[in-house]
Design a protein around this motif. Structure first.
Motif, PDB file in Angstrom:
ATOM      1  N   SER A   1       0.769  -0.883  -0.236  1.00 55.92           N
ATOM      2  CA  SER A   1       0.171   0.612   0.006  1.00 55.92           C
ATOM      3  C   SER A   1       0.655   1.153   0.342  1.00 55.92           C
ATOM      4  O   SER A   1       0.830   2.252  -0.737  1.00 55.92           O
ATOM      5  CB  SER A   1      -0.769   0.157   1.262  1.00 55.92           C
ATOM      6  OG  SER A   1      -2.078  -1.066   1.166  1.00 55.92           O
ATOM      7  N   ARG A   2       2.069   0.809   0.490  1.00 59.87           N
ATOM      8  CA  ARG A   2       2.931   2.406   1.059  1.00 59.87           C
ATOM      9  C   ARG A   2       3.646   2.613  -0.386  1.00 59.87           C
ATOM     10  O   ARG A   2       3.043   3.866  -0.841  1.00 59.87           O
ATOM     11  CB  ARG A   2       3.682   2.303   1.817  1.00 59.87           C
ATOM     12  CG  ARG A   2       5.070   3.598   1.611  1.00 59.87           C
ATOM     13  CD  ARG A   2       6.821   3.002   2.812  1.00 59.87           C
ATOM     14  NE  ARG A   2       7.271   4.024   3.084  1.00 59.87           N
ATOM     15  CZ  ARG A   2       7.756   4.691   2.855  1.00 59.87           C
ATOM     16  NH1 ARG A   2       8.159   4.187   1.374  1.00 59.87           N
ATOM     17  NH2 ARG A   2       8.841   6.208   3.191  1.00 59.87           N
ATOM     18  N   GLN A   3       3.854   1.415  -0.985  1.00 58.10           N
ATOM     19  CA  GLN A   3       4.077   1.921  -2.502  1.00 58.10           C
ATOM     20  C   GLN A   3       3.626   1.816  -3.553  1.00 58.10           C
ATOM     21  O   GLN A   3       3.969   2.995  -4.441  1.00 58.10           O
ATOM     22  CB  GLN A   3       5.199   0.595  -2.527  1.00 58.10           C
ATOM     23  CG  GLN A   3       5.868   0.190  -4.210  1.00 58.10           C
ATOM     24  CD  GLN A   3       7.430   1.405  -4.386  1.00 58.10           C
ATOM     25  OE1 GLN A   3       7.996   1.931  -3.085  1.00 58.10           O
ATOM     26  NE2 GLN A   3       7.011   2.400  -4.819  1.00 58.10           N
ATOM     27  N   LYS A   4       2.474   1.272  -3.882  1.00 55.44           N
ATOM     28  CA  LYS A   4       0.904   2.544  -4.160  1.00 55.44           C
ATOM     29  C   LYS A   4       0.866   3.647  -3.956  1.00 55.44           C
ATOM     30  O   LYS A   4       0.885   4.690  -5.393  1.00 55.44           O
ATOM     31  CB  LYS A   4      -0.356   1.224  -3.779  1.00 55.44           C
ATOM     32  CG  LYS A   4      -0.871   1.591  -4.920  1.00 55.44           C
ATOM     33  CD  LYS A   4      -2.511   0.762  -5.147  1.00 55.44           C
ATOM     34  CE  LYS A   4      -3.550   1.011  -5.858  1.00 55.44           C
ATOM     35  NZ  LYS A   4      -4.138  -0.122  -6.139  1.00 55.44           N
ATOM     36  N   ILE A   5       0.456   4.190  -3.223  1.00 53.46           N
ATOM     37  CA  ILE A   5       0.442   5.288  -2.611  1.00 53.46           C
ATOM     38  C   ILE A   5       2.168   6.481  -4.178  1.00 53.46           C
ATOM     39  O   ILE A   5       1.489   7.475  -4.499  1.00 53.46           O
ATOM     40  CB  ILE A   5       0.773   6.061  -1.244  1.00 53.46           C
ATOM     41  CG1 ILE A   5      -0.568   5.571  -0.859  1.00 53.46           C
ATOM     42  CG2 ILE A   5       1.226   7.436  -0.820  1.00 53.46           C
ATOM     43  CD1 ILE A   5      -0.180   5.613   0.852  1.00 53.46           C
ATOM     44  N   ILE A   6       3.279   6.197  -2.951  1.00 58.80           N
ATOM     45  CA  ILE A   6       4.123   6.263  -3.739  1.00 58.80           C
ATOM     46  C   ILE A   6       3.968   6.657  -5.285  1.00 58.80           C
ATOM     47  O   ILE A   6       4.558   7.685  -6.417  1.00 58.80           O
ATOM     48  CB  ILE A   6       5.605   5.678  -3.152  1.00 58.80           C
ATOM     49  CG1 ILE A   6       5.705   6.432  -1.750  1.00 58.80           C
ATOM     50  CG2 ILE A   6       6.455   6.519  -3.724  1.00 58.80           C
ATOM     51  CD1 ILE A   6       6.554   5.565  -1.225  1.00 58.80           C
ATOM     52  N   ASP A   7       3.680   5.824  -5.839  1.00 63.70           N
ATOM     53  CA  ASP A   7       3.528   5.282  -7.387  1.00 63.70           C
ATOM     54  C   ASP A   7       2.771   6.196  -8.456  1.00 63.70           C
ATOM     55  O   ASP A   7       2.595   7.225  -8.727  1.00 63.70           O
ATOM     56  CB  ASP A   7       2.976   3.783  -7.612  1.00 63.70           C
ATOM     57  CG  ASP A   7       4.455   2.840  -7.268  1.00 63.70           C
ATOM     58  OD1 ASP A   7       5.687   2.864  -7.158  1.00 63.70           O
ATOM     59  OD2 ASP A   7       4.419   1.678  -7.488  1.00 63.70           O
ATOM     60  N   SER A   8       1.432   6.416  -6.859  1.00 67.10           N
ATOM     61  CA  SER A   8       0.875   7.322  -7.923  1.00 67.10           C
ATOM     62  C   SER A   8       0.938   8.771  -7.152  1.00 67.10           C
ATOM     63  O   SER A   8       0.657   9.469  -8.368  1.00 67.10           O
ATOM     64  CB  SER A   8      -0.567   6.920  -6.548  1.00 67.10           C
ATOM     65  OG  SER A   8      -1.173   5.670  -6.926  1.00 67.10           O
ATOM     66  N   ALA A   9       1.638   8.928  -6.675  1.00 73.24           N
ATOM     67  CA  ALA A   9       1.790  10.033  -6.530  1.00 73.24           C
ATOM     68  C   ALA A   9       2.869  10.935  -7.579  1.00 73.24           C
ATOM     69  O   ALA A   9       3.105  11.568  -8.360  1.00 73.24           O
ATOM     70  CB  ALA A   9       2.990  10.316  -4.884  1.00 73.24           C
ATOM     71  N   ALA A  10       4.045   9.710  -8.346  1.00 70.77           N
ATOM     72  CA  ALA A  10       5.242  10.254  -9.031  1.00 70.77           C
ATOM     73  C   ALA A  10       4.278  10.170 -10.414  1.00 70.77           C
ATOM     74  O   ALA A  10       4.540  11.010 -11.253  1.00 70.77           O
ATOM     75  CB  ALA A  10       5.305   8.316  -8.986  1.00 70.77           C
ATOM     76  N   LYS A  11       3.021   8.956 -10.634  1.00 70.03           N
ATOM     77  CA  LYS A  11       2.908   9.014 -11.565  1.00 70.03           C
ATOM     78  C   LYS A  11       1.710  10.853 -11.884  1.00 70.03           C
ATOM     79  O   LYS A  11       1.788  11.293 -12.930  1.00 70.03           O
ATOM     80  CB  LYS A  11       1.895   8.405 -11.957  1.00 70.03           C
ATOM     81  CG  LYS A  11       0.890   8.426 -12.816  1.00 70.03           C
ATOM     82  CD  LYS A  11      -0.424   6.610 -13.392  1.00 70.03           C
ATOM     83  CE  LYS A  11      -0.655   7.388 -13.738  1.00 70.03           C
ATOM     84  NZ  LYS A  11      -1.977   7.924 -14.321  1.00 70.03           N
ATOM     85  N   LEU A  12       1.318  11.017 -10.591  1.00 70.32           N
ATOM     86  CA  LEU A  12       0.712  12.455 -10.839  1.00 70.32           C
ATOM     87  C   LEU A  12       2.180  13.796 -11.111  1.00 70.32           C
ATOM     88  O   LEU A  12       1.090  14.702 -11.727  1.00 70.32           O
ATOM     89  CB  LEU A  12      -0.278  12.523  -9.321  1.00 70.32           C
ATOM     90  CG  LEU A  12      -1.568  11.849  -9.335  1.00 70.32           C
ATOM     91  CD1 LEU A  12      -2.660  11.609  -7.513  1.00 70.32           C
ATOM     92  CD2 LEU A  12      -3.086  12.440 -10.047  1.00 70.32           C
TER      93      LEU A  12
END
Length: 244
Positions: free
Chosen positions: A18-29
């Motif tokens: 979940s933590r990595q998913k948050i980071i990946d989503s932030a990087a994409k945005l």
């Protein structure tokens, strides 16, 4: 009956994925919309996770933004470069950071290293106070350790700030040109910068040259007559001292 006060949402879904998913989503945005438009709400929409999950891992948006200069945990990461290769250890740290940025893509780098990124701008403008776990803090620790062992002279705080500026310049150049030798350039400049500060016993850093992501060869920086790193004049073989 008194009403319960507002506070941080309940922690849920506390796992590394979940933590990595948050980071990946932030990087994409960040890559698509820019760092200035990044909000917790947009991250939750992109990731499909709850606010409780977000706040389980990060205090706020700024804490999330700082994770991009703190991951991997630079405070405790093990380095393979010999302890007397001062420049090599610093280069190894920043190679980890830049490698991560390259994985995230040029879009991320272009929008992350900008004055519109208020979190980063505020942090970079905080003098020599580096947050634990960041690459800058570990770099300062490495330089201070080298100085205490008689391998380095000079102001380690100024050197840490200067090296950070060098790396930002290399990242900016990579974003503009897409050059593939960013690591070689970064190591060459950092080695040349630290060269005049190295004392007897310090190992001269060997620059690793990569081609297509694979190690191609090693090269030692040329040394001038005074022992400082030098470069060869294009019209002759005599090395000239490189001034940074």
């Amino acid at each position: 009956m008194p009403m319960a006060g507002r506070g941080r949402p309940r922690k849920t879904d506390g796992n590394a994925d979940s933590r990595q998913k948050i980071i990946d989503s932030a990087a994409k945005l960040i890559a698509e919309e820019g760092a200035e438009s990044l909000t917790v709400r947009r991250i939750l929409e992109e990731s499909g996770l709850s606010s409780g999950t977000f706040y389980h891992f990060f205090r706020d948006r700024n804490d999330l933004m700082m994770s991009f200069v703190k991951d991997p945990g630079f405070e405790s990461v093990s380095l393979g470069t010999p302890e007397n290769d001062v420049a090599g250890r610093v280069c190894e740290l920043y190679r980890m950071l830049v490698s991560r940025y390259l994985e995230l893509g040029n879009g991320f780098m272009k929008h992350f290293y900008t004055t519109d990124n208020e979190s980063l701008a505020s942090y970079m403008g905080s003098g020599y106070e580096y947050e634990k776990g960041t690459v800058m803090c570990r770099c300062l620790d490495e330089l201070e350790d080298a100085k205490s062992r008689g391998l380095l002279s000079g102001n380690t705080e100024e050197m840490t700030a200067d090296i950070c500026t060098i790396v930002k310049g290399c990242v900016f150049d990579q974003c503009l040109t897409g050059r593939r030798d960013v690591f070689e350039v970064m190591e060459r400049i950092i080695s040349a910068y630290l060269g005049p500060h190295l004392l007897k016993g310090a190992q001269r850093h060997v620059i690793r040259i990569f081609r297509d992501g694979k190690l191609a060869r090693y090269r030692r920086p040329h040394l001038g007559k005074d022992g400082n790193p030098g470069r060869r004049h294009p019209r002759c073989n005599a090395p000239q001292t490189l001034r940074i």
